[in-house]
Design a protein around this motif. Structure first.
Motif, PDB file in Angstrom:
ATOM      1  N   GLN A  73       0.837  -1.192   0.000  1.00 16.50           N
ATOM      2  CA  GLN A  73       0.000   0.000   0.000  1.00 16.50           C
ATOM      3  C   GLN A  73       0.879   1.252   0.000  1.00 16.50           C
ATOM      4  N   TRP A  74       0.476   2.257  -0.768  1.00 13.04           N
ATOM      5  CA  TRP A  74       1.296   3.449  -0.971  1.00 13.04           C
ATOM      6  C   TRP A  74       1.667   4.158   0.321  1.00 13.04           C
ATOM      7  N   ILE A  75       0.810   4.116   1.327  1.00 10.60           N
ATOM      8  CA  ILE A  75       1.089   4.818   2.582  1.00 10.60           C
ATOM      9  C   ILE A  75       2.354   4.277   3.264  1.00 10.60           C
ATOM     10  N   HIS A  76       2.754   3.055   2.868  1.00 11.54           N
ATOM     11  CA  HIS A  76       3.957   2.430   3.430  1.00 11.54           C
ATOM     12  C   HIS A  76       5.182   2.584   2.525  1.00 11.54           C
ATOM     13  N   VAL A  77       4.996   2.450   1.224  1.00 12.24           N
ATOM     14  CA  VAL A  77       6.162   2.290   0.344  1.00 12.24           C
ATOM     15  C   VAL A  77       6.396   3.410  -0.674  1.00 12.24           C
ATOM     16  N   ASP A  78       5.420   4.239  -0.912  1.00 12.79           N
ATOM     17  CA  ASP A  78       5.575   5.312  -1.898  1.00 12.79           C
ATOM     18  C   ASP A  78       5.894   6.614  -1.162  1.00 12.79           C
ATOM     19  N   THR A  79       7.184   6.913  -1.012  1.00 16.02           N
ATOM     20  CA  THR A  79       7.592   8.064  -0.202  1.00 16.02           C
ATOM     21  C   THR A  79       7.092   9.390  -0.774  1.00 16.02           C
ATOM     22  N   ALA A  80       7.066   9.518  -2.089  1.00 16.52           N
ATOM     23  CA  ALA A  80       6.603  10.772  -2.704  1.00 16.52           C
ATOM     24  C   ALA A  80       5.111  10.974  -2.460  1.00 16.52           C
ATOM     25  N   ARG A  81       4.316   9.951  -2.709  1.00 13.78           N
ATOM     26  CA  ARG A  81       2.869  10.078  -2.509  1.00 13.78           C
ATOM     27  C   ARG A  81       2.540  10.231  -1.027  1.00 13.78           C
ATOM     28  N   ALA A  82       3.242   9.479  -0.164  1.00  9.85           N
ATOM     29  CA  ALA A  82       2.992   9.569   1.279  1.00  9.85           C
ATOM     30  C   ALA A  82       3.335  10.949   1.824  1.00  9.85           C
ATOM     31  N   ALA A  83       4.311  11.625   1.220  1.00  7.82           N
ATOM     32  CA  ALA A  83       4.668  12.978   1.656  1.00  7.82           C
ATOM     33  C   ALA A  83       3.494  13.936   1.488  1.00  7.82           C
ATOM     34  N   GLU A  84       2.627  13.657   0.509  1.00  5.15           N
ATOM     35  CA  GLU A  84       1.437  14.473   0.267  1.00  5.15           C
ATOM     36  C   GLU A  84       0.223  13.940   1.022  1.00  5.15           C
ATOM     37  N   GLY A  85       0.376  12.792   1.697  1.00  9.67           N
ATOM     38  CA  GLY A  85      -0.731  12.141   2.389  1.00  9.67           C
ATOM     39  C   GLY A  85      -0.969  12.676   3.791  1.00  9.67           C
ATOM     40  N   PRO A  86      -1.823  12.014   4.539  1.00  5.35           N
ATOM     41  CA  PRO A  86      -2.264  12.523   5.840  1.00  5.35           C
ATOM     42  C   PRO A  86      -1.179  12.583   6.914  1.00  5.35           C
ATOM     43  N   PHE A  87      -0.082  11.838   6.760  1.00  5.95           N
ATOM     44  CA  PHE A  87       0.948  11.812   7.796  1.00  5.95           C
ATOM     45  C   PHE A  87       2.240  12.499   7.373  1.00  5.95           C
ATOM     46  N   GLY A  88       2.307  12.973   6.126  1.00  8.25           N
ATOM     47  CA  GLY A  88       3.462  13.709   5.646  1.00  8.25           C
ATOM     48  C   GLY A  88       4.683  12.853   5.335  1.00  8.25           C
ATOM     49  N   ARG A  89       4.555  11.566   5.503  1.00  9.05           N
ATOM     50  CA  ARG A  89       5.632  10.605   5.199  1.00  9.05           C
ATOM     51  C   ARG A  89       5.054   9.206   5.307  1.00  9.05           C
TER      52      ARG A  89
END
Length: 152
Positions: free
Chosen positions: A43-59
């Motif tokens: 899942q992107w929230i774990h492995v996609d650092t670029a997308r997760a940076a824009e997500g709810p936790f900032g990383r």
């Protein structure tokens, strides 16, 4: 240093004993990526650092089951059981993940033996309360009851 108990009678006397805290463990992206590979959870929230940076936790954040899996090695820092023929992981009860674990954060285990009861074949079932503390957070990363069978 781990508390050492020898045999079923000493295990039985652990009921109600606080085992203390493990060392802190830093969560790295390499750990998260390795867990994703072996678990198949990409899942992107774990492995996609670029997308997760824009997500709810900032990383990125660690997988909840990755943190839970640390119960075995972290508890081994606190308790060593000798004088038994076999120990079996019987399972987990009441597992919850109250707080996300961002990459770069640190986690440690607080464990306590809440009960020890007899089971078949002369064994005992140890119930341990696991609280995975997240440094700097009032909420824990994970709470669970660990169940282990020990046999002579």
């Amino acid at each position: 240093m781990a508390l050492t108990v020898d045999g079923i009678p000493e295990i039985t006397r652990l009921a109600g004993r606080d085992l203390g805290h493990s060392a802190w463990r830093e969560v790295t992206q390499e750990m998260i990526d390795a867990f994703a590979r072996v678990s198949g959870d990409h899942q992107w929230i774990h492995v996609d650092t670029a997308r997760a940076a824009e997500g709810p936790f900032g990383r990125t954040i660690a997988h909840g089951y990755m943190v839970l899996s640390w119960g075995v090695p972290m508890c081994a820092e606190l308790l060593r059981v000798t004088g038994v023929g076999m120990a079996l992981n019987y399972g987990m009860d009441r597992v919850r993940h109250p707080a996300p674990v961002p990459v770069g954060s640190r986690v440690r285990l607080h464990a306590a033996v809440t009960a020890v009861e007899e089971v078949a074949r002369g064994g005992v079932r140890m119930h341990r309360a696991f609280t995975f503390e997240l440094e700097g957070s009032v909420k824990p990363a994970c709470v669970a009851e660990s169940l282990t069978h020990f046999y002579p």
